[in-house]
Design a protein around this motif. Sequence first.
Motif, PDB file in Angstrom:
ATOM      1  N   GLU A  70      -9.796   6.698   3.086  1.00 41.98           N
ATOM      2  CA  GLU A  70     -11.191   5.978   2.565  1.00 41.98           C
ATOM      3  C   GLU A  70     -10.161   5.159   1.333  1.00 41.98           C
ATOM      4  O   GLU A  70      -9.288   5.736   0.696  1.00 41.98           O
ATOM      5  N   ILE A  71     -10.147   3.744   1.645  1.00 40.51           N
ATOM      6  CA  ILE A  71      -9.690   3.026   0.230  1.00 40.51           C
ATOM      7  C   ILE A  71     -10.933   2.348  -0.974  1.00 40.51           C
ATOM      8  O   ILE A  71     -12.067   2.616  -0.460  1.00 40.51           O
ATOM      9  N   THR A  72     -10.237   2.299  -1.477  1.00 35.96           N
ATOM     10  CA  THR A  72     -10.962   1.833  -3.370  1.00 35.96           C
ATOM     11  C   THR A  72     -10.777   0.884  -3.380  1.00 35.96           C
ATOM     12  O   THR A  72     -11.560   0.234  -4.416  1.00 35.96           O
ATOM     13  N   PHE A  73     -10.134  -0.016  -2.477  1.00 38.67           N
ATOM     14  CA  PHE A  73     -10.448  -2.284  -2.784  1.00 38.67           C
ATOM     15  C   PHE A  73     -11.528  -2.827  -1.336  1.00 38.67           C
ATOM     16  O   PHE A  73     -11.005  -2.335  -0.142  1.00 38.67           O
ATOM     17  N   SER A  74     -11.235  -3.943  -1.120  1.00 39.99           N
ATOM     18  CA  SER A  74     -11.717  -4.980  -0.438  1.00 39.99           C
ATOM     19  C   SER A  74     -10.415  -4.870   0.144  1.00 39.99           C
ATOM     20  O   SER A  74     -10.107  -5.758  -0.976  1.00 39.99           O
ATOM     21  N   PRO A  75      -9.621  -5.154   1.110  1.00 36.24           N
ATOM     22  CA  PRO A  75      -8.301  -5.684   1.761  1.00 36.24           C
ATOM     23  C   PRO A  75      -8.931  -7.210   1.951  1.00 36.24           C
ATOM     24  O   PRO A  75      -9.912  -7.971   1.939  1.00 36.24           O
ATOM     25  N   LYS A  76      -7.696  -8.221   1.088  1.00 32.70           N
ATOM     26  CA  LYS A  76      -8.326  -9.948   1.522  1.00 32.70           C
ATOM     27  C   LYS A  76      -6.916  -9.737   1.657  1.00 32.70           C
ATOM     28  O   LYS A  76      -5.875 -10.119   0.756  1.00 32.70           O
ATOM     29  N   GLU A 122       6.751  -6.018  -0.856  1.00 29.01           N
ATOM     30  CA  GLU A 122       6.035  -4.458  -1.332  1.00 29.01           C
ATOM     31  C   GLU A 122       5.461  -3.211  -1.876  1.00 29.01           C
ATOM     32  O   GLU A 122       4.186  -3.513  -0.718  1.00 29.01           O
ATOM     33  N   ALA A 123       4.812  -2.873  -2.025  1.00 29.95           N
ATOM     34  CA  ALA A 123       4.404  -1.977  -1.601  1.00 29.95           C
ATOM     35  C   ALA A 123       2.645  -2.230  -1.803  1.00 29.95           C
ATOM     36  O   ALA A 123       1.047  -1.681  -0.814  1.00 29.95           O
ATOM     37  N   SER A 124       2.111  -3.221  -2.711  1.00 34.16           N
ATOM     38  CA  SER A 124       0.162  -3.787  -2.376  1.00 34.16           C
ATOM     39  C   SER A 124       0.346  -4.276  -1.753  1.00 34.16           C
ATOM     40  O   SER A 124      -0.308  -4.795  -1.078  1.00 34.16           O
ATOM     41  N   TYR A 125       0.893  -4.909  -0.780  1.00 34.35           N
ATOM     42  CA  TYR A 125       1.296  -6.288   0.701  1.00 34.35           C
ATOM     43  C   TYR A 125       1.169  -5.753   1.704  1.00 34.35           C
ATOM     44  O   TYR A 125       0.326  -5.349   2.313  1.00 34.35           O
ATOM     45  N   TRP A 183      -6.364  -8.264  -9.506  1.00 34.30           N
ATOM     46  CA  TRP A 183      -6.086  -7.691  -7.818  1.00 34.30           C
ATOM     47  C   TRP A 183      -5.084  -6.154  -7.672  1.00 34.30           C
ATOM     48  O   TRP A 183      -5.600  -5.393  -7.571  1.00 34.30           O
ATOM     49  N   ASN A 184      -4.521  -7.073  -7.950  1.00 35.71           N
ATOM     50  CA  ASN A 184      -2.800  -6.486  -8.096  1.00 35.71           C
ATOM     51  C   ASN A 184      -3.016  -5.314  -9.066  1.00 35.71           C
ATOM     52  O   ASN A 184      -1.964  -4.262  -9.236  1.00 35.71           O
ATOM     53  N   LYS A 185      -3.153  -5.746 -10.224  1.00 33.86           N
ATOM     54  CA  LYS A 185      -3.171  -3.973 -10.976  1.00 33.86           C
ATOM     55  C   LYS A 185      -4.245  -3.292 -10.577  1.00 33.86           C
ATOM     56  O   LYS A 185      -3.424  -2.098 -10.662  1.00 33.86           O
ATOM     57  N   ASP A 186      -4.824  -3.057 -10.032  1.00 33.39           N
ATOM     58  CA  ASP A 186      -6.113  -2.753  -9.471  1.00 33.39           C
ATOM     59  C   ASP A 186      -5.150  -2.184  -7.764  1.00 33.39           C
ATOM     60  O   ASP A 186      -5.109  -0.641  -7.789  1.00 33.39           O
ATOM     61  N   LEU A 187      -4.552  -2.084  -7.612  1.00 36.35           N
ATOM     62  CA  LEU A 187      -3.438  -2.267  -6.631  1.00 36.35           C
ATOM     63  C   LEU A 187      -2.390  -1.049  -6.655  1.00 36.35           C
ATOM     64  O   LEU A 187      -1.736  -0.506  -6.109  1.00 36.35           O
ATOM     65  N   GLN A 188      -1.492  -0.861  -8.338  1.00 33.79           N
ATOM     66  CA  GLN A 188      -0.677  -0.022  -9.139  1.00 33.79           C
ATOM     67  C   GLN A 188      -1.186   1.191  -8.442  1.00 33.79           C
ATOM     68  O   GLN A 188      -0.242   1.760  -9.041  1.00 33.79           O
TER      69      GLN A 188
END
Length: 588
Positions: free
Chosen positions: A278-284, A243-246, A375-380
């Motif tokens: 420019e990314i709005t989250f910290s990837p993990k 999926e897109a979040s991945y 975290w997943n909600k933010d990535l939506q």
Amino acid sequence: MRQLELLAPAGNPEIAKEAILHGADAVYIGASSHGARRNAANSIDDIKRVVDYAHIFRVKVYVTVNTIVYEKELRHVERLISDLYRAGVDAIIVQDMSILRMDIPPIQLHASTQCDIRTPEKALFLQNVGFSQLVLPRELTLDEIKKMSEVVSVPLESFIHGALCVSYSGRCHASFASCGRSANRGECAQICRLPFSLTDSKGNVIAKNKHLLSLRDLNTIDILPNLVESGISSFKIEGRLKEASYVKNTVAAYRAALDNIISDNPERFRRSSFGMSEITFSPKLSKSFNRGFSHYFIESRRPVGIISPDTPKSLGETIKDVSTLNNGDGISFFDGKGQYCGAMVNGVKGKSIITSKPVNIPKGAEIHRTFDRVWNKDLQHDTATRKIGVSFTLDESSLSAEDERGCKIMIPLECTKDVARKEPDYSPIFAKLGNTPYRLQKFKSLLKTSVFIPAADLTEMRRRAVAALDTANLITYPYQYRNKEDASALYMTRALDYRDNVANSLAEKFYRDHGVEKIERALETARNVSGNTPRRLMTTRHCILRELGLCKKEKGLERYSEPLYLNSGKDKFTLEFNCRDCEMHLLG
């Protein structure tokens, strides 16, 4: 200076756009047919949309046409590749050598990992017959990769993250033998994810109902510099069915890691595309689907701990402090019987987890978060922007613009000029680039300080300049074309068997043109008429004996009676061990 390419998966155009926004230098996407992931197919129109967006940033688009081709499908595949060429695709990823005998445009060809490029000799042969990039097997060590890089000049591509196939790609017929679904046709049933029992010739059970062929996922982010030094130029994330979040998370993580390598070695490496993300989250990486991680064989020919024997499902991230859990999170754990269990979190009270259904979490059990709701909600939402730096120069006669892609334009200054009451600052006008793919890198005015130009006139000139840059990029896009085939190149052997996946007359002609004399057709074809001797359905560097602490080389003592068998439902495979080369074969 070597270009380093971050190559991202795209199941559809929307995910392709997210991969590009989050920093991919190239994306790979499935065509309408003949891709190794049948459920990730896309129309020509959809792929054209991806191309149009990707090429703004000089991001390349590779399309997978990497299954074997049946005789009756040759003309269809020929037309498909021509359509992809007209859509502006940069390269086709292929397995079937018939494509080198088709009447197709001069589009670049990449050799799929399905081509089973395990030796420098095969890598050199594929380069010599016209392939522009080689996708290496996942099983290679750093030393083996380096040896290949020393004999070829085309870029080498390596998987760096995601699911692992237990067999050498292109050398697995277990799914076809089990249920008629061929991995060479994009229909793998993934029987390697099933639980198996391992028994010996006397019926002794060595392991019962364990996922003995289910590998952990690959994660190389901590050894990425080693892959760069070994000679890899294209770094491939697995996941066209993800999926897109991945895709957002993995691309953002590896973009940052590759950028660090490039910034530390600016005289040696550079990116292959343009535009800063420019990314709005910290990837993990642990927050996305994973079965646990390993480096697979990259650092050692004899790794251990590369399978996830108790479950093929996602293990997520390990939770040390339950207070970090949120309502709606998904968790997993192993119960007192060793069964993998999951539940949804309804709340946390002290050190106790309140779940949506009654579960028995053993004391001291390791808790995994398989779904982070917040975290997943933010990535939506929109989580990245990507902009190309552009510099403007304004003088008495013209407005000039140059962007980081190297596109340059000049527009005559045809507007009203007046006397300025105070020194004007025009830079804010040129900074208002809005929804365009550009960001202001530098503005320089060569006008006399007494000259005033109305903002409306400069705004219109800025718009014209941006449109002209778009056009300049289209007409200067650096397409590359198929390399010439060396007709004198000889294949490494004179005989091919069913594992070489020759499924049609054009592929057969290709190999005969390059010195092969005896050719057995692919197992999937009706013309394969071999006898009933046991067939090798899978060849793998993963050794079950090594994982179970029974390696003959390391222990020197057998605690079982060969041959050994793997059993799962109606499927039964005989194991054959090649200890000299540290390989295991499944016979059917």
